[in-house]
Design a protein around this motif. Structure first.
Motif, PDB file in Angstrom:
ATOM      1  N   GLU A  76       9.186   0.980 -11.776  1.00 12.69           N
ATOM      2  CA  GLU A  76       9.630   0.070 -10.752  1.00 12.69           C
ATOM      3  C   GLU A  76      10.798   0.360  -9.957  1.00 12.69           C
ATOM      4  O   GLU A  76      10.972   0.014  -8.782  1.00 12.69           O
ATOM      5  N   THR A  77      11.637   1.060 -10.803  1.00 14.00           N
ATOM      6  CA  THR A  77      12.802   1.226  -9.997  1.00 14.00           C
ATOM      7  C   THR A  77      12.612   2.659  -9.002  1.00 14.00           C
ATOM      8  O   THR A  77      13.084   2.498  -7.699  1.00 14.00           O
ATOM      9  N   ALA A  78      11.961   3.577  -9.381  1.00 13.64           N
ATOM     10  CA  ALA A  78      11.215   4.436  -8.461  1.00 13.64           C
ATOM     11  C   ALA A  78      10.564   3.945  -7.240  1.00 13.64           C
ATOM     12  O   ALA A  78      10.902   4.250  -6.172  1.00 13.64           O
ATOM     13  N   ARG A  79       9.815   2.852  -7.532  1.00  9.94           N
ATOM     14  CA  ARG A  79       9.014   2.046  -6.418  1.00  9.94           C
ATOM     15  C   ARG A  79       9.912   1.272  -5.575  1.00  9.94           C
ATOM     16  O   ARG A  79      10.071   1.716  -4.350  1.00  9.94           O
ATOM     17  N   ASP A  80      11.033   0.604  -6.079  1.00 15.76           N
ATOM     18  CA  ASP A  80      12.144   0.056  -5.076  1.00 15.76           C
ATOM     19  C   ASP A  80      12.750   0.937  -4.285  1.00 15.76           C
ATOM     20  O   ASP A  80      13.045   0.873  -3.335  1.00 15.76           O
ATOM     21  N   ALA A  81      13.174   2.142  -4.919  1.00 17.79           N
ATOM     22  CA  ALA A  81      13.879   3.194  -4.208  1.00 17.79           C
ATOM     23  C   ALA A  81      12.945   3.699  -3.043  1.00 17.79           C
ATOM     24  O   ALA A  81      13.586   3.883  -1.855  1.00 17.79           O
ATOM     25  N   LEU A  82      11.725   3.938  -3.286  1.00 11.19           N
ATOM     26  CA  LEU A  82      10.697   4.481  -2.363  1.00 11.19           C
ATOM     27  C   LEU A  82      10.502   3.336  -1.048  1.00 11.19           C
ATOM     28  O   LEU A  82      10.609   3.559  -0.228  1.00 11.19           O
ATOM     29  N   LEU A  83      10.467   2.066  -1.516  1.00 15.06           N
ATOM     30  CA  LEU A  83      10.420   1.058  -0.654  1.00 15.06           C
ATOM     31  C   LEU A  83      11.538   0.927   0.136  1.00 15.06           C
ATOM     32  O   LEU A  83      11.618   0.839   1.644  1.00 15.06           O
ATOM     33  N   ALA A  84      12.855   1.101  -0.436  1.00 12.42           N
ATOM     34  CA  ALA A  84      14.004   1.211   0.409  1.00 12.42           C
ATOM     35  C   ALA A  84      14.086   2.198   1.505  1.00 12.42           C
ATOM     36  O   ALA A  84      14.312   2.353   2.680  1.00 12.42           O
ATOM     37  N   LYS A  85      13.541   3.266   1.020  1.00  9.18           N
ATOM     38  CA  LYS A  85      13.345   4.588   1.887  1.00  9.18           C
ATOM     39  C   LYS A  85      12.612   4.349   3.087  1.00  9.18           C
ATOM     40  O   LYS A  85      12.728   4.737   4.238  1.00  9.18           O
ATOM     41  N   ASP A  87      11.348   1.451   4.151  1.00  2.00           N
ATOM     42  CA  ASP A  87      12.192   0.319   5.244  1.00  2.00           C
ATOM     43  C   ASP A  87      13.136   1.309   5.987  1.00  2.00           C
ATOM     44  O   ASP A  87      13.305   0.828   7.370  1.00  2.00           O
ATOM     45  N   VAL A  88      13.875   2.043   5.579  1.00  2.00           N
ATOM     46  CA  VAL A  88      14.876   2.793   6.383  1.00  2.00           C
ATOM     47  C   VAL A  88      14.164   3.619   7.471  1.00  2.00           C
ATOM     48  O   VAL A  88      14.363   3.677   8.467  1.00  2.00           O
ATOM     49  N   PHE A  89      12.971   4.409   7.024  1.00  2.00           N
ATOM     50  CA  PHE A  89      12.347   5.230   7.977  1.00  2.00           C
ATOM     51  C   PHE A  89      11.555   4.145   9.066  1.00  2.00           C
ATOM     52  O   PHE A  89      11.520   4.620  10.244  1.00  2.00           O
ATOM     53  N   THR A  90      10.997   3.142   8.801  1.00  2.00           N
ATOM     54  CA  THR A  90      10.487   2.198   9.639  1.00  2.00           C
ATOM     55  C   THR A  90      11.422   1.669  10.498  1.00  2.00           C
ATOM     56  O   THR A  90      11.432   1.583  11.651  1.00  2.00           O
ATOM     57  N   GLU A  91      12.732   1.312  10.084  1.00  2.00           N
ATOM     58  CA  GLU A  91      13.740   1.040  10.942  1.00  2.00           C
ATOM     59  C   GLU A  91      14.181   2.043  11.898  1.00  2.00           C
ATOM     60  O   GLU A  91      14.316   1.549  13.063  1.00  2.00           O
TER      61      GLU A  91
END
Length: 186
Positions: A76-85, A87-91
């Motif tokens: 879950e921690t790795a998934r959250d980090a990937l989702l944050a990345k 989001d940054v890439f999408t932004e």
């Protein structure tokens, strides 16, 4: 004369037989009691061993579950980090054409006699510094930025005269998001 019968030996023999039977019954009861006691001890020891096996099985399963929970937490921690990345890439992907659009709009809204000397961006707010020949050109520049669908209302923070009869100015303006630009266009 009468016959005399002596019952004393017969009573004595009967007493001995009863004593032997009593002792035999007492011995059998003692052996039976010890046997039942041993059987109960064996039964309870067996039940205790079975319960210990159950407890060991539960401890093993609990250890495995705790390990699985830790693994899931790490995932879950790795998934959250990937989702944050992501989001940054999408932004960044969405902001890439927006940045070009901002620069194009700044260039197209630049009034004659006005020059920008510095541009800084903090989140969705732009800070512009520049020079103009007179206050009238600074006012026209503010109106031109306000008329743009890309920018909000500009806020003039300072204007000062220079030795060459120029006006140095600083202003800040909020950048509208793509959805807000469509609303501001009509």
């Amino acid at each position: 004369m009468g016959i005399e019968i002596n019952l004393l030996p017969w009573r004595q023999a009967q007493r001995e037989r009863r004593g032997k039977r009593f002792n035999l019954a007492l011995g059998l009861m003692a052996v039976l009691g010890l046997g039942v006691g041993y059987a109960m001890t064996f039964y309870y020891d067996h039940q205790l061993a079975v319960q210990q096996q159950r407890n060991d099985h539960i401890r093993t399963a609990l250890t495995r579950l705790e390990r699985d929970i830790r693994t899931i937490s790490e995932y879950e921690t790795a998934r959250d980090a990937l989702l944050a990345k992501i989001d940054v890439f999408t932004e960044l992907q969405q902001g890439r054409p927006q940045t070009v659009h901002v620069f194009n709009e700044l260039a197209s809204r630049l009034q004659e006699g006005v020059q920008y000397s510095r541009l800084a961006r903090q989140e969705a707010r732009l800070r512009l510094e520049g020079q103009a020949e007179d206050n009238y050109q600074v006012s026209n520049q503010l109106r031109a930025l306000e008329a743009s669908a890309v920018f909000g209302v500009p806020v003039l923070s300072e204007v000062e005269g220079t030795e060459q009869d120029q006006r140095r100015f600083a202003l800040s303006v909020a950048q509208r998001l793509p959805g807000e630009q469509e609303e501001a266009s009509p």
